[in-house]
Design a protein around this motif. Structure first.
Motif, PDB file in Angstrom:
ATOM      1  N   ALA A 188       5.120  13.561  56.305  1.00 26.85           N
ATOM      2  CA  ALA A 188       4.826  12.366  57.114  1.00 26.85           C
ATOM      3  C   ALA A 188       4.913  12.727  58.592  1.00 26.85           C
ATOM      4  N   ASP A 190       3.420   6.323  56.263  1.00 28.01           N
ATOM      5  CA  ASP A 190       3.325   6.801  57.644  1.00 28.01           C
ATOM      6  C   ASP A 190       2.085   6.230  58.310  1.00 28.01           C
ATOM      7  N   GLY A 237      -3.915  10.039  57.287  1.00 26.53           N
ATOM      8  CA  GLY A 237      -4.357   9.572  55.972  1.00 26.53           C
ATOM      9  C   GLY A 237      -4.961  10.685  55.116  1.00 26.53           C
ATOM     10  N   ILE A 238      -5.316  10.312  53.909  1.00 27.73           N
ATOM     11  CA  ILE A 238      -5.843  11.313  52.953  1.00 27.73           C
ATOM     12  C   ILE A 238      -7.102  10.757  52.300  1.00 27.73           C
ATOM     13  N   GLN A 273      -4.424  22.598  50.264  1.00 28.79           N
ATOM     14  CA  GLN A 273      -4.259  22.041  51.608  1.00 28.79           C
ATOM     15  C   GLN A 273      -5.589  21.482  52.055  1.00 28.79           C
ATOM     16  N   THR A 274      -5.538  20.370  52.773  1.00 33.41           N
ATOM     17  CA  THR A 274      -6.801  19.816  53.265  1.00 33.41           C
ATOM     18  C   THR A 274      -7.036  20.327  54.684  1.00 33.41           C
ATOM     19  N   SER A 314       2.973  25.810  53.558  1.00 29.87           N
ATOM     20  CA  SER A 314       2.583  26.747  52.499  1.00 29.87           C
ATOM     21  C   SER A 314       1.686  26.084  51.463  1.00 29.87           C
ATOM     22  N   GLY A 315       1.568  24.782  51.520  1.00 30.33           N
ATOM     23  CA  GLY A 315       0.767  24.091  50.504  1.00 30.33           C
ATOM     24  C   GLY A 315       1.535  23.948  49.202  1.00 30.33           C
ATOM     25  N   LEU A 316       2.861  24.096  49.288  1.00 35.42           N
ATOM     26  CA  LEU A 316       3.668  24.018  48.064  1.00 35.42           C
ATOM     27  C   LEU A 316       4.504  22.744  47.995  1.00 35.42           C
ATOM     28  N   GLY A 317       4.688  22.099  49.138  1.00 36.15           N
ATOM     29  CA  GLY A 317       5.593  20.947  49.216  1.00 36.15           C
ATOM     30  C   GLY A 317       5.347  19.898  48.137  1.00 36.15           C
ATOM     31  N   LEU A 318       4.119  19.380  48.060  1.00 34.12           N
ATOM     32  CA  LEU A 318       3.866  18.292  47.114  1.00 34.12           C
ATOM     33  C   LEU A 318       3.886  18.763  45.657  1.00 34.12           C
ATOM     34  N   ALA A 319       3.557  20.042  45.437  1.00 35.27           N
ATOM     35  CA  ALA A 319       3.637  20.577  44.064  1.00 35.27           C
ATOM     36  C   ALA A 319       5.094  20.547  43.615  1.00 35.27           C
ATOM     37  N   SER A 361      -0.779   6.978  55.195  1.00 35.76           N
ATOM     38  CA  SER A 361      -0.668   7.236  53.759  1.00 35.76           C
ATOM     39  C   SER A 361       0.631   6.626  53.260  1.00 35.76           C
ATOM     40  N   PHE A 376       3.192   7.313  50.049  1.00 34.84           N
ATOM     41  CA  PHE A 376       3.563   8.060  48.839  1.00 34.84           C
ATOM     42  C   PHE A 376       4.522   7.209  48.018  1.00 34.84           C
TER      43      PHE A 376
HETATM   44  P1  ADP Z   1       1.534  21.585  53.199  1.00 38.51           P
HETATM   45  O1  ADP Z   1       2.511  22.674  53.303  1.00 38.51           O
HETATM   46  O2  ADP Z   1       0.165  21.975  53.576  1.00 38.51           O
HETATM   47  O3  ADP Z   1       1.997  20.351  53.887  1.00 38.51           O
HETATM   48  P2  ADP Z   1       1.835  20.012  50.827  1.00 38.51           P
HETATM   49  O4  ADP Z   1       1.753  20.384  49.388  1.00 38.51           O
HETATM   50  O5  ADP Z   1       3.093  19.414  51.284  1.00 38.51           O
HETATM   51  O6  ADP Z   1       1.457  21.299  51.649  1.00 38.51           O
HETATM   52  O7  ADP Z   1       0.665  19.039  51.138  1.00 38.51           O
HETATM   53  C1  ADP Z   1      -0.623  19.352  50.699  1.00 38.51           C
HETATM   54  C2  ADP Z   1      -1.669  18.693  51.571  1.00 38.51           C
HETATM   55  O8  ADP Z   1      -1.573  17.284  51.443  1.00 38.51           O
HETATM   56  C3  ADP Z   1      -1.478  18.954  53.035  1.00 38.51           C
HETATM   57  O9  ADP Z   1      -2.139  20.129  53.405  1.00 38.51           O
HETATM   58  C4  ADP Z   1      -2.080  17.733  53.671  1.00 38.51           C
HETATM   59  O10 ADP Z   1      -3.447  17.932  53.873  1.00 38.51           O
HETATM   60  C5  ADP Z   1      -1.895  16.649  52.662  1.00 38.51           C
HETATM   61  N1  ADP Z   1      -0.784  15.746  53.018  1.00 38.51           N
HETATM   62  C6  ADP Z   1       0.455  15.768  52.492  1.00 38.51           C
HETATM   63  N2  ADP Z   1       1.203  14.753  53.005  1.00 38.51           N
HETATM   64  C7  ADP Z   1       0.382  14.093  53.859  1.00 38.51           C
HETATM   65  C8  ADP Z   1       0.559  12.942  54.706  1.00 38.51           C
HETATM   66  N3  ADP Z   1       1.730  12.276  54.790  1.00 38.51           N
HETATM   67  N4  ADP Z   1      -0.495  12.540  55.434  1.00 38.51           N
HETATM   68  C9  ADP Z   1      -1.676  13.184  55.374  1.00 38.51           C
HETATM   69  N5  ADP Z   1      -1.898  14.263  54.601  1.00 38.51           N
HETATM   70  C10 ADP Z   1      -0.878  14.718  53.854  1.00 38.51           C
END
Ligand code: ADP
Length: 478
Positions: A368, A397, A401-402, A416-417, A435-440, A468, A470
């Motif tokens: 966020a 937040d 956005g996503i 990652q976007t 790292s793109g691992l957080g949400l996983a 967004s 969550f």
């Molecule tokens: P990163 O390390 O890239 O943050 P995450 O797995 O945590 O990896 O998130 C994957 C992707 O999800 C991010 O690259 C981002 O594009 C998108 N993302 C995650 N949280 C948010 C958020 N709060 N707002 C917008 N995009 C988000």
């Protein structure tokens, strides 16, 4: 009937997609099917004829008539047996019927000549109708008609022609026509039904073949899909293995780095020199960041190999979330962001692993922070549900956005976007690198608690910042 089919123009039949050979085979089959009916009917016809001769027309030679009928019945019955036992073909039996019937007719004609009685020709006519109806062979029907007419004609020439002869001549012609019509109707009906039957059989065959081909194709595709899936699974395993090995390998030098860095930080000379001090501190920051990444890699590897060990204890979420929020105090101030945690006191205690849930909120809050421009707001709200007993935490937040199409993909590891290389390097900066691992990890931990996580957002835009939310649902009891 065979003859009629033989004379049919092949082109006409071909239009239906039915060949002459097929029709012939079908007719033969139909003959076989109708054989009991034909044989019994012919036997009855002969017997009736004998009885009419003997008792109604009071003809002489009753014994001869009855004998003819009996012999015919026996011959017909014998033929039927032969056909049913497949010793002779139905077509052959048909010819024998035709032959036997013409012999009976000839015997009657002989009587016509012996007696000079034109009434005998009425008897012939009676036969003609019956045979016309019963015989499957057009050729035999025409032969018998010709024989009867010739017999009558010769009789009429030999004996003095009178009114009676003309009357019976007309009777013969009418009988022949009736028999002929019966033959044509029979033939046409058969032709139509057989064509339909054959066509049906052909369609059925085609459908079966099509089905078989379809089944083969489906099997082929299933096999390919299975192979592709196995390949993907192997690839995924390789990826997980690599993560595990890499993170373990990185840990050792990282520990050495940290130990030496700690020694440097304790060094009085360095503490006195602000330039050295800054450098050593930035080494410490860098090492801490690598450590966090290695930690995340290990977490993902554990989740992937289902080796995540949880120690659930009764847990109150309010202090836990506040504690995580506290970690970002400086960052929030630096970025001029507000973190508002609504009252969470009403939430029931849940059974969960505290350390794992800290990671969940850490990643959600840091994300966020990363994806909200300076001056934005992050709100953590909650709700308790009764059936089933769950708690729902929502991290909202006012960030970029996503996009809807990637909302389920962001929970995949390494997803990652945006342009990854353009991410800023600071981990809590706006669009800071990750790292793109957080949400996983978040998803893995939440699911290990039998919970659910999803994101809601109206899309991605840095200009309008739709934000967004969550949503995280955890069961009260695991
Ligand atoms: P990163 O390390 O890239 O943050 P995450 O797995 O945590 O990896 O998130 C994957 C992707 O999800 C991010 O690259 C981002 O594009 C998108 N993302 C995650 N949280 C948010 C958020 N709060 N707002 C917008 N995009 C988000």
């Amino acid at each position: 009937m065979n003859n009629i089919f033989a004379n049919w123009r092949p082109g006409k039949l071909d239009r239906h997609g039915v060949t002459k050979a097929q029709i012939r085979a079908a007719v033969e089959q139909a003959q076989l099917h109708n054989f009991p009916f034909v044989s019994v009917s012919l036997s009855i016809l002969f017997t009736l004829y004998a009885l009419i001769q003997a008792f109604i027309l009071r003809e002489n030679h009753t014994a001869v008539m009855v004998a003819i009928a009996a012999i015919s019945a026996v011959v017909i019955y014998g033929l039927r047996r032969q056909v049913l036992q497949k010793r002779i073909r139905p077509t052959q039996a048909n010819h024998i019927y035709g032959l036997a019937t013409s012999l009976v007719l000839l015997s009657m004609m002989l009587r016509l000549f012996f007696t000079g009685n034109p009434r005998q020709s009425a008897n012939l006519a009676f036969f003609l109708v019956g045979i016309g109806v019963l015989l499957f062979s057009t050729r035999w029907f025409l032969t018998l008609t010709a024989v009867t007419l010739i017999g009558w004609l010769v009789g009429a020439l030999i004996f003095p022609p009178g009114e009676e002869w003309i009357f019976y001549g007309v009777v013969i012609l009418a009988a022949a026509a009736t028999g002929g019509i019966a033959q044509i109707v029979l033939t046409l009906t058969y032709r139509k039904s057989e064509i339909l039957r054959i066509e049906n059989a052909r369609l059925y065959q085609q459908t079966r073949q099509f089905n078989r081909q379809l089944e083969e194709k489906v099997q082929e595709r299933t096999h390919e899909l299975r192979e592709a899936y196995a390949r993907l699974e192997r690839l995924d395993k390789t990826k997980t293995d690599f993560i595990t090995i890499a993170s373990h390998e990185l840990r050792t030098p990282l520990t050495i780095l940290n130990v030496h860095n700690q020694i440097l930080l304790q060094d009085e000379g360095i503490r006195q020199n602000s330039d050295y001090w800054k450098r050593v501190r930035s080494i410490q920051d860098g090492a801490a960041r690598i450590e966090a990444i290695v930690e995340s890699m290990l977490d993902v590897a554990k989740i992937d190999s289902q080796a995540l060990m949880l120690t659930p204890t009764p847990l109150s979420l309010s202090p836990l979330i506040h504690m995580v929020g506290q970690q970002f105090r400086n960052t929030l101030a630096e970025r001029n962001l507000t973190l508002k945690i609504d009252s969470l006191r009403h939430l029931p205690e849940i059974e969960a692993d505290a350390e794992a849930l800290q990671k969940v909120f850490y990643h959600l809050i840091i994300n966020a922070i990363k994806y909200t421009p300076d001056g934005g707001q992050i709100v953590i709200s909650s709700q308790a549900h009764d059936s089933p007993p769950t708690v729902e935490i929502v991290v909202t937040d006012s960030g970029i956005g996503i996009a809807p199409e990637v909302q389920s993909l962001i929970f995949e590891k390494f997803y990652q976007t945006g342009e990854v290389m353009l991410h800023s390097s600071g981990k809590t900066k706006f669009k800071g690198g990750g790292s793109g691992l957080g949400l996983a990890i978040v998803k893995g931990i939440v699911e290990a608690h039998n919970g659910r996580i999803w994101v809601e957002s109206d899309g991605c835009s840095e200009e309008t910042c739709p934000g967004s939310a969550f949503h995280l649902v955890l069961p009260v009891n695991r």
